[in-house]
Design a protein around this motif. Structure first.
Motif, PDB file in Angstrom:
ATOM      1  N   LYS A   1      42.570  15.478   7.618  1.00 53.89           N
ATOM      2  CA  LYS A   1      41.595  14.484   7.158  1.00 53.89           C
ATOM      3  C   LYS A   1      40.618  14.131   8.278  1.00 53.89           C
ATOM      4  O   LYS A   1      40.983  14.189   9.456  1.00 53.89           O
TER       5      LYS A   1
ATOM      6  N   ASP B   1      41.656   7.966   3.293  1.00 56.01           N
ATOM      7  CA  ASP B   1      40.875   9.201   3.157  1.00 56.01           C
ATOM      8  C   ASP B   1      40.218   9.643   4.456  1.00 56.01           C
ATOM      9  O   ASP B   1      40.112  10.815   4.735  1.00 56.01           O
ATOM     10  N   LYS B   2      39.712   8.695   5.233  1.00 60.80           N
ATOM     11  CA  LYS B   2      39.073   9.067   6.492  1.00 60.80           C
ATOM     12  C   LYS B   2      39.166   7.921   7.486  1.00 60.80           C
ATOM     13  O   LYS B   2      39.526   6.794   7.114  1.00 60.80           O
TER      14      LYS B   2
ATOM     15  N   THR C   1      38.588   3.940   3.973  1.00 60.48           N
ATOM     16  CA  THR C   1      38.208   4.319   5.335  1.00 60.48           C
ATOM     17  C   THR C   1      38.851   3.350   6.309  1.00 60.48           C
ATOM     18  O   THR C   1      38.661   2.133   6.180  1.00 60.48           O
TER      19      THR C   1
ATOM     20  N   ARG D   1      42.408   1.274  -4.499  1.00 56.05           N
ATOM     21  CA  ARG D   1      41.676   2.521  -4.759  1.00 56.05           C
ATOM     22  C   ARG D   1      42.318   3.265  -5.934  1.00 56.05           C
ATOM     23  O   ARG D   1      41.630   3.718  -6.852  1.00 56.05           O
TER      24      ARG D   1
ATOM     25  N   ALA E   1      37.077   5.692  -1.924  1.00 57.24           N
ATOM     26  CA  ALA E   1      37.680   6.140  -0.667  1.00 57.24           C
ATOM     27  C   ALA E   1      38.146   4.956   0.154  1.00 57.24           C
ATOM     28  O   ALA E   1      37.540   3.882   0.126  1.00 57.24           O
TER      29      ALA E   1
END
Lengths: 250, 323
Positions: A198, A81-82, A59, A50, A57
């Motif tokens: 987050k 990020d998530k 994930t 990334r 992002a």
């Protein structure tokens, strides 16, 4: 570049395994849980890809018990990020059921690449990655030790039959991480603080039937007492003779 | 429900690999218990000698032969196996637990909506049900896994089944399979500098650990391996220290091996390492520390410095094994 990383919560590899009272699962008392070591490598590589791409992002996605939020927070603290947690009881699904659940859970999540560890260090099936790829209809290369992305292809390396293959893969694809792909970073304090804010989405996972059922779990059979051999030339000769004539292994 | 077994027989340079015969024997036993037949799909280019599988109980051989199948490629192998499965409608598809089998087996299982069991060390039929035994937690535990789906895809660990005679004349047919579009393309193969024996297939392994004290001392491990015709491995400690490459690591986060003979030299026996090698038939431990945990799993133990004991063993092995 958008990367999805599939991770699993597993017992620490230093765990001394005991069988639970049900006779078919690991006794959870005293077990330290961690993100599977190869999944951690996959998370690290996703972050590197990334950052090298200058956007996108990462994930992290897991199917497992609610406690897995701890391992997902670790991945977020590393820099993901998530996170998405498909909540199911511990050991609810086998590799096939888990792969199907993960592939379904990825609907609507954009990705150029799906990474996961080559195998979870509890069930040791090495099957979820290739199965997710089959469900998503994308190519899969397992056991990779290097990934370079250029445009819509990735160039990867993997060891097979004592040789190293260099393969070019169309993206999107599923790649499974072998040791050597990356060295996972330790989350810093800043990362740990940031991870708390987050997004971590939890969704209940409808119980899907597994095509296999674990009937029993047992410890490896004990071995006979060790025969001590003197550290001399005569001892070495006795040992070789025993290995050839008594045990038939030489 | 079919009672047949489809064996996926890997080739190298057109010749059957050793694992194909191990698989044939395992497949024969399952087919006998189910009352079915064994069909092998042999995938490669310039395939010869495929009828030899009849020796280990294969009834029928389907040969998928072409340039696209010369070297293992996941999509090509999957296409070949699915084409063979469509002909046979097997109850069990049996792969070897190699890179190819572990990568393509699950993909085939997903396509067939089949159960998938990886790295089986045993296969049985109990009450009409297929039950596989497989290591978990890197070999710290073994699970009995029952198949509930109509079809199972299982990969069989190397070196756990000894090929056995069950001779018959295998009918060999050609199966034409179109090579699928290549989503994964081979760019280059980097061959090893020396001819090395693959750890997971080796009959004898000599492994070294921290007790060797320095990377330059590794020559005593390599020399004993050479004297025994063995593969060589390493503990996690020395791989993490950068003495040896990860491909040589034996243990829960390395390779799980089950050779006939495993020699652990200068390895204390961390749980991590034991997980990867406790399936060995006979274990010899060499360690300076008489209380090292490795002696609890070893069949034979030599308390001594690996730097002294290994050369002694190598010298004696060279003269003894010649006889």
């Amino acid at each position: 570049m958008d990367v999805v990383v599939l991770v699993k919560r597993v017992p620490d590899t230093e765990t001394k395994v005991r069988v639970a009272a049900d006779g078919k699962s690991v006794d959870p008392s005293g077990v330290q849980w961690i993100m599977a070591p190869y999944d951690e490598i996959a998370v690290e590589k996703a972050l590197q890809l990334r950052d090298a791409a200058g956007g996108g992002a990462v994930t992290v996605v897991s199917a497992g018990p609610a406690e897995t939020s701890k391992e997902l927070r670790t991945a977020l603290a590393m820099g993901a990020d998530k996170a998405l947690l498909l909540v199911a009881p511990q050991g609810a699904g086998d590799a096939a059921a888990t792969a199907k659940a993960l592939a379904d859970g990825l609907k609507g999540v954009p990705f150029d690449l799906v990474l996961c560890g080559k195998q979870a260090t509890d069930d040791d099936d090495a099957a979820v990655g290739p199965m997710v790829a089959a469900h998503l209809g994308v190519p899969c290369v397992a056991f990779v030790t290097s990934i370079e992305v250029a445009g819509r292809t990735a160039t990867v390396k993997r060891e097979i039959d004592g040789e190293v293959e260099v393969l070019e893969v169309d993206l999107p694809a599923v790649l499974t991480a072998q040791k050597g792909l990356a060295e996972p970073r330790l989350p810093g304090l800043k990362g740990i603080m940031a991870a708390k804010k987050k997004p971590l989405e939890e969704r209940p996972l409808a119980a899907a039937p597994s095509p296999t059922e674990t009937r029993a779990l047992s410890l490896p059979p004990g071995r006979a007492a060790c025969v001590k051999v003197p550290a001399t030339a005569e001892g070495a000769r006795q040992l070789l003779k025993a290995l050839r004539e008594e045990r038939g292994v030489l | 429900m079919s009672h047949d077994v489809l064996l996926v027989a890997e080739t190298r340079d057109g010749q059957l690999k050793k694992g194909a015969f191990e698989g044939a024997t395992a497949a024969r036993r399952v087919a006998d218990a189910l009352g079915g037949k064994v069909t092998a799909v042999v995938v490669g280019h310039g395939v010869t000698g495929a009828d030899a599988l009849g020796r280990c109980g294969v009834d029928r051989v389907l040969v998928v032969d072409g340039p696209a199948f010369a070297r293992y490629a996941g999509d090509a192998l999957a296409a070949a196996v699915l084409a063979a499965a469509a002909k046979v409608s097997p109850r069990l598809v049996l792969f070897s637990a190699t890179v190819a089998g572990k990568e393509t087996g699950p993909a085939v299982a997903a396509r067939l909506s089949a159960a998938c069991v990886a790295d089986a060390t045993g296969l049985a039929v109990e009450g009409g049900e297929l039950v596989a035994t497989k290591p978990r937690l890197g070999g710290k535990a073994f699970a009995k896994v029952a198949v509930k789906a109509p079809v199972a895809v299982v990969s069989l660990r190397q070196n756990v089944v000894t090929p056995a005679d069950a001779p018959r004349t295998a009918a060999v047919e050609r199966l034409d399979v179109a090579a699928p579009a290549s989503r994964v393309r081979l760019q280059q193969v980097v061959a090893p500098t020396a001819k090395e024996i693959e750890l997971t297939e080796a009959d004898v392994i000599v492994s070294g650990g921290r007790g060797l004290q320095a990377p330059e001392n590794w020559k005593v491990v390599l020399d004993l391996a050479d004297a025994l015709g063995a593969a060589h491995g390493a503990s996690r400690a020395v791989v993490d220290a950068g003495w040896r490459p990860h491909k040589e690591q034996v243990g829960q986060t390395g390779k799980t091996v089950s050779p006939k003979l495993y020699v652990a030299a200068g390895i204390s026996g961390a749980i991590q390492h034991l997980a990867g090698m406790s399936g060995s038939k006979v274990i010899v431990a060499v360690n300076k520390d008489p209380d090292a945990p490795i002696f609890q799993v070893a069949d034979y133990g030599i308390v001594g410095d690996a730097m002294v004991v290994l050369p002694l063993l190598a010298t004696e092995a060279r003269s003894y094994l010649k006889r």
